[in-house]
Design a protein around this motif. Structure first.
Motif, PDB file in Angstrom:
ATOM      1  N   ASP A 127       0.814  -1.354  -0.433  1.00 41.25           N
ATOM      2  CA  ASP A 127       0.224   0.003   0.170  1.00 41.25           C
ATOM      3  C   ASP A 127       0.797   1.142  -0.338  1.00 41.25           C
ATOM      4  O   ASP A 127       0.659   2.093  -0.512  1.00 41.25           O
ATOM      5  CB  ASP A 127      -1.320   0.254   1.377  1.00 41.25           C
ATOM      6  N   LEU A 128       1.885   1.553   0.294  1.00 40.94           N
ATOM      7  CA  LEU A 128       2.969   2.589   0.655  1.00 40.94           C
ATOM      8  C   LEU A 128       3.315   2.764  -0.731  1.00 40.94           C
ATOM      9  O   LEU A 128       3.835   3.864  -1.130  1.00 40.94           O
ATOM     10  CB  LEU A 128       4.392   2.010   1.430  1.00 40.94           C
ATOM     11  N   SER A 129       3.492   1.554  -1.797  1.00 44.58           N
ATOM     12  CA  SER A 129       3.739   1.345  -2.931  1.00 44.58           C
ATOM     13  C   SER A 129       2.982   1.726  -4.056  1.00 44.58           C
ATOM     14  O   SER A 129       1.662   2.014  -4.002  1.00 44.58           O
ATOM     15  CB  SER A 129       3.928   0.462  -3.542  1.00 44.58           C
ATOM     16  N   ASP A 130       3.195   2.290  -5.419  1.00 38.94           N
ATOM     17  CA  ASP A 130       2.012   2.141  -6.315  1.00 38.94           C
ATOM     18  C   ASP A 130       1.602   1.221  -6.737  1.00 38.94           C
ATOM     19  O   ASP A 130       0.512   1.144  -7.968  1.00 38.94           O
ATOM     20  CB  ASP A 130       3.329   2.926  -7.693  1.00 38.94           C
ATOM     21  N   ASN A 131       1.832  -0.315  -6.481  1.00 39.97           N
ATOM     22  CA  ASN A 131       0.563  -1.817  -6.383  1.00 39.97           C
ATOM     23  C   ASN A 131      -0.281  -1.238  -6.252  1.00 39.97           C
ATOM     24  O   ASN A 131      -1.525  -2.604  -6.927  1.00 39.97           O
ATOM     25  CB  ASN A 131       1.642  -2.695  -5.596  1.00 39.97           C
ATOM     26  N   ALA A 132      -0.960  -0.685  -4.653  1.00 39.49           N
ATOM     27  CA  ALA A 132      -1.838  -1.645  -4.088  1.00 39.49           C
ATOM     28  C   ALA A 132      -2.385   0.182  -3.174  1.00 39.49           C
ATOM     29  O   ALA A 132      -1.547   1.276  -3.140  1.00 39.49           O
ATOM     30  CB  ALA A 132      -1.935  -2.499  -3.410  1.00 39.49           C
ATOM     31  N   PHE A 133      -3.621   0.136  -2.984  1.00 37.61           N
ATOM     32  CA  PHE A 133      -3.985   1.142  -1.959  1.00 37.61           C
ATOM     33  C   PHE A 133      -4.999   0.551  -1.004  1.00 37.61           C
ATOM     34  O   PHE A 133      -6.031  -0.544  -0.696  1.00 37.61           O
ATOM     35  CB  PHE A 133      -5.175   2.429  -3.079  1.00 37.61           C
ATOM     36  N   CYS A 134      -5.321   1.427  -0.158  1.00 35.36           N
ATOM     37  CA  CYS A 134      -5.678   0.929   1.658  1.00 35.36           C
ATOM     38  C   CYS A 134      -7.106   2.134   1.315  1.00 35.36           C
ATOM     39  O   CYS A 134      -6.466   3.068   2.285  1.00 35.36           O
ATOM     40  CB  CYS A 134      -4.882   0.764   2.386  1.00 35.36           C
ATOM     41  N   VAL A 135      -8.062   1.699   1.931  1.00 40.73           N
ATOM     42  CA  VAL A 135      -8.717   2.735   2.192  1.00 40.73           C
ATOM     43  C   VAL A 135      -9.560   2.849   3.436  1.00 40.73           C
ATOM     44  O   VAL A 135      -9.304   4.231   3.478  1.00 40.73           O
ATOM     45  CB  VAL A 135     -10.606   1.789   1.689  1.00 40.73           C
ATOM     46  N   SER A 136      -8.845   1.942   4.046  1.00 40.34           N
ATOM     47  CA  SER A 136      -9.023   2.435   6.360  1.00 40.34           C
ATOM     48  C   SER A 136      -7.302   3.395   5.629  1.00 40.34           C
ATOM     49  O   SER A 136      -6.431   3.528   5.814  1.00 40.34           O
ATOM     50  CB  SER A 136      -8.972   0.989   6.757  1.00 40.34           C
ATOM     51  N   ALA A 137      -7.569   4.448   7.454  1.00 44.18           N
ATOM     52  CA  ALA A 137      -6.732   5.604   7.003  1.00 44.18           C
ATOM     53  C   ALA A 137      -6.210   4.829   9.259  1.00 44.18           C
ATOM     54  O   ALA A 137      -5.249   5.851   8.629  1.00 44.18           O
ATOM     55  CB  ALA A 137      -7.676   6.426   8.649  1.00 44.18           C
ATOM     56  N   VAL A 138      -6.825   3.517   9.036  1.00 40.30           N
ATOM     57  CA  VAL A 138      -5.950   3.016  10.268  1.00 40.30           C
ATOM     58  C   VAL A 138      -5.538   1.251   9.881  1.00 40.30           C
ATOM     59  O   VAL A 138      -4.411   1.542  10.811  1.00 40.30           O
ATOM     60  CB  VAL A 138      -7.249   2.564  11.714  1.00 40.30           C
ATOM     61  N   ASN A 139      -5.465   1.338   9.083  1.00 46.25           N
ATOM     62  CA  ASN A 139      -4.564  -0.442   9.226  1.00 46.25           C
ATOM     63  C   ASN A 139      -2.807  -0.440   8.719  1.00 46.25           C
ATOM     64  O   ASN A 139      -3.433   0.512   7.434  1.00 46.25           O
ATOM     65  CB  ASN A 139      -5.660  -1.221   7.616  1.00 46.25           C
TER      66      ASN A 139
END
Lengths: 1027, 529
Positions: free
Chosen positions: B64-76
């Protein structure tokens, strides 16, 4: 036996002189005059039932001629000459004072009635009692009247508001939840719970039946508490339970309260239509595409709103009842009290009849055996059975509060729905998710024997303890959400058992003497050994049968939730003592000490000595103030100094310890055990509080007005704390004696009795303040970083709130272009909160934070008014806090917190270009909220409040009616708790919420995000009848 | 009467004389006075070092830190979303937590190293190997630390409390040097993978030490050193026996743990030691929790066509309306897209649909994927109902050695058909490519080959937690981590799921955690933080 009742056995010196020796030396001593007895007055003092009263002081008014009644109630008083105009003053502990004109009489048969306020005369102190007039420390005493008639399930709640600087706060109100009790605030960074002693033995207020309590003494200063040494720094609560009265006839008393609880303070979500419109607004404000099309918005508008989920899981009302039956009296030399109590408090949660039931039984027996020996026993047995859902309240509440009104909690087919932002349904969890039950059994007991040895000297031995067995049983069921997809799909079954035993053996020598009439001295020397042991085990199985909870194929043991028996112990050996001296009741001095040896510390640091000294001066007894006394009343000045300890830290903290657990890692898919360590510190010692107290007690206008004032300063040094170390230390830093905290404050209690016509009024007010300051933590600053950040810094209160200073909203792009943009965001928009560059470095960042407040209550008060008129009585109690800040975080304040999607009424007042003077910033969602949710004083709420805590309105039937029914007394009343509150908080949260527990630990998921079971109002009716 | 009096007096004396015993300890713990006397303590303490080597949360959420993926949650994932968006500082959970995690691990290792000599009944040889394992783990912690934070305090023994308030940061070059020396040293002590008995599978090996050296030098850009270390593993079995596993998708399944490709992996065991992150990335019907690791359209687009061409290359044959056909087979092995077939934990196979209104996995559920994609790689069907998985997580595998080798050779300008055939061709053949256009050496410029090798690295190692380190060392983060991240195409447009910010002036190093700066005056913050 009768033959043995010889004069030698009396402990009273006066009595001894009177009966055994000639009267001459006594008279010489008493009067200081030559031995020329000229006139003798005799008589007998009895109570209203005809039983003799011993120890009643008989005094010729305005002289020093006096005596005391013997054990059979008789007295003989010699005075220099007949004084027909003289007045005899009879005063006995627990009885109303009586004055009789002598006239020509020489024989007096006097009947004393029980005093209205029994405790005004005697106060329970550590390991003994003291006449109130002779108390030199700061002690508040609370009588049973102040606890009765309240529709509350436990003692702690009944104590709220009744004594100054006895601060009771809640961080949860669910049946069975514990409350925070602090005496004079917080003087340590560690555990600040008061020591609770029940009839001489440590115990817990939670297990007590409020109806069993005769009185409570709150020992606040070092002089009164030092005798409890290493555990007294946070004050001591001494509870004395009711006993049968010697010589009284049998009495049966029943009282019961039946009430209805209803929830107070619930957040109010906006309507479904408002929600969809505002969600779009927030998304657009956040640079994201809107989520709802105009058609969808229209559809929502036409459909209307579903009931808020919080209202779906909380009942409108739930019942509460207390019943208590007591039989007391005496038979021969034995007096007794037997009582049984029952409390049933239903939970406000919907679901499987959740709630708390407590059963209390008590047998208190005292017996005089022969003339020299007294035996007594106290047995208090309780069972508390709590039945609750198998989940955690904070999650039930937060999920329910977070679901917008777009979704029903159940669909039209009756299935529990899963809202898009949730993975479970709190109503399903309550109704289908299983059950958790606690059954806590407790026995607080003590057997005591007191033996009169020689004149004035007695020996007392006490063996007592507090035994508890707590059973936990939780069956969490897997919930089938079909046709929806949700979590909660693992069943589990947990059994836990905790056994606690505290045993305490005490031996005490008491000596009391009086010489040259005016010199009185008492001494106490005692020894106590206490040993505590707690052992518990737990077994948790996963994937059990969903109907029976029994293991089936696939059932596994949850290693992290299961452990074999673990036993912890501590022990304390102590030597303690007290010397009291008074001269004519005018000059009072007291010295206390305790020497403790505790297992919590390494051998070299185990012992500590806690001394205290106090003095009192009854200034109005001085000749020059006699006028004042006669006109106004008594005034006593007192002062004390002493040292107290606090040893409440985790056990074995002086040891480096290792814990080995299975399956910390694995090789070749086989679990491997691993050992982890925690670092200890051999040098730790007690925390020591040095406390100075000065006070004034005044009893004015014929006791109509009493005023008591205290000022104190408490310096606690060597505070045991885990100073945060940089994380590069690599371990939790060991505890060390590092901090110093100063706590100062004052308290005032005023009570006024008045009569207007047939109406008798009592008004009492208590008001207190305390303020703590961290004075030394080695120059360091400790910051607990979060959106609500706490700081510990020298010169400020413990755990102060730390954050940015807000300065309204950015109103325009123009304003933004002229402002500093905080460095933690990429950009800001009009309607975002503006912050102040406090350090003027041209940047807005963490370095601009300041100490913006602290969570401690100040100016705590209680106001009590009672009035009686004929048979009617009215009692009302207002309780509150004059000043307190409260930081509520998360969804408690923030719209769309963490993508959980709800909005509450208070968010409607948001910033928009056309509504610049809003109370909430522009609506945003996700990362666009970063600027606004940063910890700042914008979110600091004023949690001052005044609450009509309790009202009772009663009627006592008069005697003629009752006599027919052979009823001694009958009272009916209606009562209410939490009836009305004045507060500035308007966001749906109770201003009484507290986010800190007694160890000042922050429960992040509870009160400070509002995820708490609602506080409740109780309306009840009660009946009190005695035969 | 008399008897009672005597009894009371005796009881009182008994009270005075019967002091409670004050030397009481817990029933379930040992103190350090007794602990090291137990022969089992050496391995128990070492196992704790292993347990604290690297968390599964970092492994998965790094994507999620990279351009590969996205985290919708602000905490996870420790607020990884905020980090990716550039909204973070030294209090952000992951940034503050990772520092603490590694220094905790370092103390655990230092504690073992300081005390293992006291343990009786363990041979000198065993002790030396166990110490080498602990030293490797300590080196691994430092590698993570200096990669994120740059200069970090170099702590090689158990420090006292007061020291922790004053110890400064050591320049990164010195820390790198220490780590490389350590790895050189223990490389000669550690056994090769085949020398361990089966019951020790999962322990640190000689090969792991060499591979870690290669990776550290890769991150430092010391290409000769990368080549030298990779060759130790590629050219003989003297430092361990490794080979590509024939089935790409199978590498990451429970059935193939300890396969021939694994050089260093984190050990998990069904039921007893599990990780639970898969609930964040598998289809909603299986994960049953918010989708916190949703692959991006950018990642999907980076997979080449079966003919070897990138989708935006002329003649690639890529069809935007039929985007998943004719693609690198690793796409299907890694990502679940609209129309993918998926086998649930209960064994039923179904089609996962993610377009709006197409069922329980579609993006219009708030806890469903936000991009239209879920992850297949590392989905463990044998996990329990709550998605707790006992599947090992591979930190370094042989494919990475080949990729490091290819990259280093190319950076020195020496890429040729021989090297290509030993590296990229092997990986593509294993992945299932057959077309000559994909397999044969393309003989392009160094820069073009660099792009091909980097793309190959992204496709081969996607969702394995390393992409963020690659884009940071390539200094491409300011390009690929700035601007909009996309999801799949819905109603003719690619979803805009996130806006990212990467400020090259400061984001190439994480800030030192705020607590460290607050508590230790000698710890200076990184530039521009």
């Amino acid at each position: 036996m009768k033959k043995k009742r010889s004069p030698e056995s009396s402990a009273t010196v006066a009595w001894y002189f009177l009966k055994k020796r000639t009267l001459l030396p006594l008279i010489m001593l008493l009067s200081g005059l030559p031995a020329l007895a000229q006139h003798t007055l005799r008589g007998m003092v009895t109570d209203s039932l005809g039983a003799p009263i011993s120890g009643v002081s008989v005094l010729l008014k305005s002289t020093t001629h006096g005596t005391q009644t013997s054990t059979d109630g008789h007295f003989t008083l010699n005075i220099p000459q007949p004084t027909p105009n003289g007045v005899l003053v009879f005063s006995g502990v627990g009885y109303s004072r009586k004055e009789i004109l002598i006239g020509n009489q020489t024989m007096f048969n006097v009947v004393l009635s029980l005093a209205q306020t029994t405790l005004n005369d005697v106060v329970v102190v550590g390991y003994g009692t003291q006449r109130k007039a002779h108390v030199t420390g700061a002690v508040s005493s609370i009588s049973s009247d102040e606890l009765e008639g309240k529709a509350v399930p436990n003692v702690t709640q009944a104590l709220q508001g009744v004594a100054p600087n006895l601060i009771i706060q809640q961080n949860a109100t669910e049946p069975g939840a514990a409350l925070n009790v602090n005496i004079r605030g917080v003087g340590t960074l560690g555990n600040s719970s008061a020591l609770v002693i029940i009839d001489g033995i440590p115990g817990s207020l939670n297990n007590l039946n409020p109806n069993d309590i005769d009185n409570i003494s709150i020992l606040k200063d070092a002089a009164s508490a030092a005798i409890y040494g290493a555990r007294a720094a946070n004050g001591v609560i001494l509870v004395t339970t009711k006993k049968g009265k010697k010589g009284s006839r049998q009495q049966v008393n029943y009282n019961g309260i039946l009430g209805i609880q209803s929830p107070l303070y619930m957040v109010k979500p906006v309507s479904a239509y408002e929600y969809v419109v505002l969600k779009n607004e927030a998304l657009i404000n956040s640079g994201l595409p809107p989520a709802y099309t105009p058609e969808q918005i229209r559809e929502v508008y036409e459909r209307g709103s579903y009931t808020p989920w919080l209202d779906e899981i909380i009942r409108k009302n739930a019942s509460q009842q207390n019943h208590n039956l007591a039989v007391s009296g005496s038979s021969g030399a034995t007096s007794y009290l037997f009582s049984g109590g029952y409390v049933d408090q239903r939970s406000l949660y919907k679901g499987s009849d959740y709630g708390l039931k407590r059963y209390n039984l008590r047998a208190n027996i005292n017996s005089q055996i022969g003339s020299r020996l007294k035996l007594g026993s106290v047995l208090g047995l309780s069972r508390t059975a709590i039945r609750e859902h198998a989940y955690y309240s904070e999650w039930l509440i937060s999920t329910a509060a977070r679901i917008p009104r777009l979704y029903p909690i159940k669909d039209s087919a009756g299935s529990y729905t899963i809202a898009p932002t949730a993975s479970n349904n709190p109503l399903a969890q309550l109704e289908k998710g299983g059950l958790r039950e606690y059954q806590n059994d407790n026995l607080n007991f003590n057997l005591n024997a007191e033996l009169a040895l020689v004149k004035g000297l007695s020996l007392k031995a006490v063996y007592g303890g507090d035994l508890s067995k707590n059973v936990l049983n939780e069956f969490r069921k897997s919930i089938d959400y079909a046709p929806y997809v949700g979590s909660d799909n693992q069943s589990s079954y947990t059994d836990g058992l905790t056994n606690i035993s505290l045993t305490n053996l005490q031996a005490m020598l008491n000596y009391e003497t009086r010489f040259a009439d005016e010199h009185r001295a008492k001494a106490l020397l005692g020894y106590s050994t206490e040993s505590y042991r707690i052992s518990n085990f737990q077994l948790r199985k996963l994937n059990v049968d969903n109907n029976t909870g029994l293991p089936v194929t696939g059932t596994t043991i949850d290693e992290s939730g299961s452990y074999n028996r673990r036993t912890d112990r501590w022990a304390l050996n102590s030597l303690f003592g007290r010397v009291n001296y008074d001269f004519a009741g005018k000059y009072l001095v007291e010295f206390n000490f305790r020497l403790d040896a505790s297992s919590r510390f390494a051998e070299d640091n185990r012992q500590a000595f806690f001394p205290s000294i106090s003095a009192g001066w009854k200034i109005t007894d001085e000749k020059i103030f006699e006028n004042i006394r006669d006109k106004f009343g008594d005034v006593k000045l007192r002062g004390s100094w002493g040292q107290l300890g606090n040893q409440e830290i985790g056990l074995y903290q002086y040891l480096n310890s290792w814990v080995t657990n299975p399956n910390v890692y694995g090789f070749n898919n086989q679990g491997q055990a691993g050992s982890s360590f925690s670092v200890g510190n051999r040098d730790i010692r007690w925390e020591t509080s040095t406390m100075t107290n000065i006070g004034v007690d005044a009893s004015l206008l014929n006791n109509k007005l009493t005023i008591s004032y205290d000022y104190f300063v408490k310096n606690t040094s060597g505070i045991l704390l885990n100073l945060p170390a940089p994380n590069l230390y690599g371990a939790t830093p060991p505890i060390q004696n590092a901090g110093k905290v100063k706590n100062q404050g004052w308290e005032i209690a005023i009570s006024y009795k008045a009569k207007t016509g047939d109406v008798a009024h009592i008004i009492s007010v208590n008001l207190a303040d305390n303020y703590n300051t961290v004075t030394d933590i080695k120059g360091q600053t400790f910051i607990t970083e979060a959106d609500r950040t706490f700081i510990i810094r020298e010169g400020f209160p413990i755990n102060s709130y730390y954050g940015l200073q807000s300065d309204g909203f950015y109103q325009s792009y123009d304003e933004i272009s002229k402002s500093i943009i905080p460095s933690f965001v990429n950009s800001v928009q009009p309607g975002d909160i503006k912050y102040v560059d406090r350090n003027k470095d041209g940047r807005i960042d963490n370095n601009d934070r300041y100490i913006m407040g602290n969570p401690f209550p100040r100016y705590t008060f209680g106001f009590n008014y009672s009035a009686t008129w004929k048979g009617f009585s009215l009692n009302l109690l207002v309780q509150g806090v004059g000043k307190r800040a409260l930081y509520i975080r998360g969804e408690g304040v923030e719209a769309f917190h963490n993508n959980w999607d709800n909005l509450y009424q208070q968010h409607l007042d948001r910033w928009t270009p056309t509504h610049p003077n809003a109370s909430y910033p522009r609506l945003t969602i996700g990362s666009a909220s970063t600027n606004n949710i940063v910890g700042s004083d914008f979110w600091l709420l004023n949690a001052a409040y005044a609450r009509l805590k309790n009202v009772q309105l009663g009627y006592s039937f008069n005697n003629h009616i009752l006599e027919k029914w052979r009823i001694a007394g009958l009272m009916i009343y209606i009562t209410g708790q939490n009836l009305f509150t004045i507060t500035k908080m308007n966001n749906g949260f109770d201003p009484e919420l507290n986010e800190l527990n007694n160890s000042l630990q922050i429960s992040n998921t509870h009160a400070n995000s509002g995820r708490v079971y609602p506080n409740m109002r109780v309306l009840a009716a009660g009946l009190n009848v005695s035969f | 009467m008399k008897q009672i009096q005597i009894f009371i007096t005796i009881a009182a004396w008994y009270a005075v004389l019967s002091c409670s015993k004050l030397d009481v300890g817990p029933s379930y713990q040992e103190s350090d006075l007794t602990f090291w006397n137990n022969p089992a303590s050496a391995s128990n303490a070492l196992n704790a070092c292993y347990a604290g080597m690297y968390p599964s949360e970092y492994f998965f959420f790094n994507e999620d830190l990279s351009d590969n993926a996205f985290c919708v949650s602000a905490v996870n994932g420790g607020q990884v979303r905020n980090i990716a968006q550039g909204n973070y500082d030294g209090t952000t959970t992951r940034v503050a937590g990772e520092w603490a995690f590694h220094f905790g691990g370092i103390r655990t290792c230092n504690n073992l190293l300081a005390n293992i000599d006291k343990v009786p009944g363990v041979s000198a040889e065993q002790k030396s190997r166990m110490m080498a394992e602990a030293r490797f783990i300590r080196a691994f912690h430092y590698f993570q630390l200096f990669t994120w934070y740059g200069d970090v305090p170099l702590i090689t023994s158990e420090i006292g409390l007061s020291e922790s308030y004053t110890i400064p940061r050591t320049p990164k070059t010195q820390v790198v040097e220490f780590v490389m020396n350590e790895l050189d040293d223990i490389q000669s002590i550690l056994p090769v993978n085949t020398a361990y008995p089966a019951s020790d599978r999962g322990r640190i090996t000689k090969g792991a030490a060499i591979a870690l050296k290669a990776r550290i030098q890769l991150y430092e850009g010391n290409w000769e050193n990368v080549i030298g270390n990779c060759e130790l593993l590629m050219n003989s079995n003297a430092h361990g026996t490794y080979a590509l596993f024939p089935d790409y998708g199978g590498i990451f399944t429970a059935a193939n743990e300890y396969n021939s490709e694994v050089i260093l992996d984190l050990q998990y065991i069904p039921v007893n030691r599990t990780h639970s992150e898969q609930r964040f990335f598998i289809p909603r019907t299986e994960g049953q929790l918010i989708c916190g690791i949703a692959p991006s359209q950018e990642l999907v687009d980076s997979y080449i066509m079966l003919n070897g061409k990138a989708i935006d290359e002329a003649g690639s044959g890529y069809d935007e309306d039929n985007p998943y056909t004719g693609r690198d087979p690793r796409l299907d092995a890694t990502i679940v897209y609209h129309g993918s077939s998926f086998t649930g934990k209960n064994g039923t196979t179904y089609v996962v649909n993610t377009l709006p209104g197409t069922g329980d996995n579609s993006i219009d559920h708030a806890d469903a994927t936000t991009t239209g994609y879920y992850v297949r790689k590392y989905y463990d069907r044998t996990a329990d109902a709550a998605n707790n998985s006992g599947l090992n997580l591979i930190l370094i595998r042989y494919a990475d050695v080949l990729l490091m080798y290819a990259e280093a050779v190319n950076e020195l300008g020496n890429m040729n058909a021989d090297i290509w055939n030993k590296t990229i061709r092997q990986l593509r053949t294993r992945a299932g490519f057959t077309a000559a256009g994909a397999l044969d050496f393309p003989a392009l410029s160094q820069a073009s080959l660099r792009e091909i090798i980097r793309r190959e690295r992204r496709s081969e190692l996607a969702m394995e937690g390393t992409r963020i380190f690659d884009i940071r060392r390539w200094r491409t983060a300011e390009t690929v981590l700035n601007g909009t991240m996309h999801g799949f195409k819905v109603n003719g447009a690619y979803l805009e799921v996130d806006r990212r910010v990467f400020d090259a002036s400061k984001h190439y190093l994480w800030p030192v955690p705020q607590t460290e700066v607050n508590l230790n005056k000698n710890i200076k913050q990184n530039p521009n933080w």
